[in-house]
Scaffold this active site. Structure first.
Site, PDB file in Angstrom:
ATOM      1  N   GLY A  49       0.835  -1.189   0.000  1.00  0.00           N
ATOM      2  CA  GLY A  49       0.000   0.000   0.000  1.00  0.00           C
ATOM      3  C   GLY A  49       0.866   1.233   0.000  1.00  0.00           C
ATOM      4  CD  GLN A  54       3.462   5.873   2.685  1.00  0.00           C
ATOM      5  OE1 GLN A  54       2.482   5.269   2.298  1.00  0.00           O
ATOM      6  NE2 GLN A  54       4.549   5.273   3.152  1.00  0.00           N
ATOM      7  CB  CYS A 102       5.954   2.446   7.157  1.00  0.00           C
ATOM      8  SG  CYS A 102       5.260   3.897   6.335  1.00  0.00           S
ATOM      9  CG  LEU A 103       6.710   1.572   1.005  1.00  0.00           C
ATOM     10  CD1 LEU A 103       6.019   1.909  -0.310  1.00  0.00           C
ATOM     11  CD2 LEU A 103       7.792   0.517   0.778  1.00  0.00           C
ATOM     12  CG  HIS A 144       0.173   1.159   7.538  1.00  0.00           C
ATOM     13  ND1 HIS A 144       1.237   0.739   8.311  1.00  0.00           N
ATOM     14  CD2 HIS A 144       0.712   1.994   6.612  1.00  0.00           C
ATOM     15  CE1 HIS A 144       2.348   1.311   7.881  1.00  0.00           C
ATOM     16  NE2 HIS A 144       2.052   2.079   6.842  1.00  0.00           N
ATOM     17  CD  GLU A 145      -1.018   2.276   2.981  1.00  0.00           C
ATOM     18  OE1 GLU A 145      -0.638   3.457   2.843  1.00  0.00           O
ATOM     19  OE2 GLU A 145      -0.219   1.338   3.098  1.00  0.00           O
ATOM     20  CG  HIS A 148       0.676   6.726   5.705  1.00  0.00           C
ATOM     21  ND1 HIS A 148       1.853   7.207   6.234  1.00  0.00           N
ATOM     22  CD2 HIS A 148       0.906   5.418   5.436  1.00  0.00           C
ATOM     23  CE1 HIS A 148       2.754   6.223   6.305  1.00  0.00           C
ATOM     24  NE2 HIS A 148       2.200   5.118   5.833  1.00  0.00           N
TER      25      HIS A 148
END
Ligand code: NI
Length: 181
Positions: A49, A54, A102-103, A144-145, A148
């Site tokens: 995701g 991000q 996480c990226l 999670h997304e 963000h």
């Protein structure tokens, strides 16, 4: 299509509250291209995701996709999903604790409690509203997304910071790699 640069924590955009998308722009070529770019970026970084903040865009947009049968703990796959102006409602009080990465926080993993079951209401890439219920890892990725979009990262949700660790270290002591939302 283009691969977008991923912002890491420390860049203010990751911590800012994203703005709602005007539904009138969803069908525009520029916005559709942006969605394609987000998907390509997620694939490039082998994520499950990615949220718009991000990639330095402060809009309430995220994409997610969990490949099935990819060796990631035998999890069922989740098809490619576009979330625009998403709203998450917990459907159960119970939270499950599991590993997240996480990226925007490269190389680290930590244990994070998340609601086991949620309802997602959002607009799709065609601009139409949809509702779905998700549980387990699917629900985890959505939470999670969507965090963000409010400037939150999984570190903020952790209840035991001792579980934070570098992936290459923790892999030596646990089974398998964990995907990175
Ligand atoms: Ni993330």
């Amino acid at each position: 299509m283009a691969i977008l640069k991923v912002a890491r924590i420390g860049h203010p955009v990751v911590r800012q509250k994203a703005k709602s998308v005007d539904p009138a722009v969803i069908q525009t070529r520029d916005f559709q291209r942006f969605l394609d770019d987000m998907v390509e970026t997620m694939h490039e970084y082998d994520g499950v995701g990615v949220a718009a903040p991000q990639v330095h865009v402060g809009l309430r947009v995220a994409v997610l996709e969990v490949p099935g049968r990819d060796g990631r703990g035998g999890r069922r796959g989740v098809p490619l999903t576009v979330l625009i102006n998403p709203v998450v409602t917990p459907l159960a009080k119970k939270r499950l604790i599991d590993t997240e990465g996480c990226l925007s926080i490269p190389d680290l993993r930590g244990m994070v409690p998340r609601f086991e079951k949620i309802r997602l209401e959002a607009l799709g890439r065609d601009g139409r509203p949809y509702t779905l219920t998700a549980s387990g890892f699917h629900a985890r990725v959505i939470q999670h997304e969507c965090d963000h979009l409010d400037g939150q990262v999984y570190l903020d949700r952790m209840t035991d910071m001792k579980t934070l660790g570098f992936l290459d270290e923790t892999q030596r002591f646990s089974e398998g790699a964990v995907p990175c939302p």
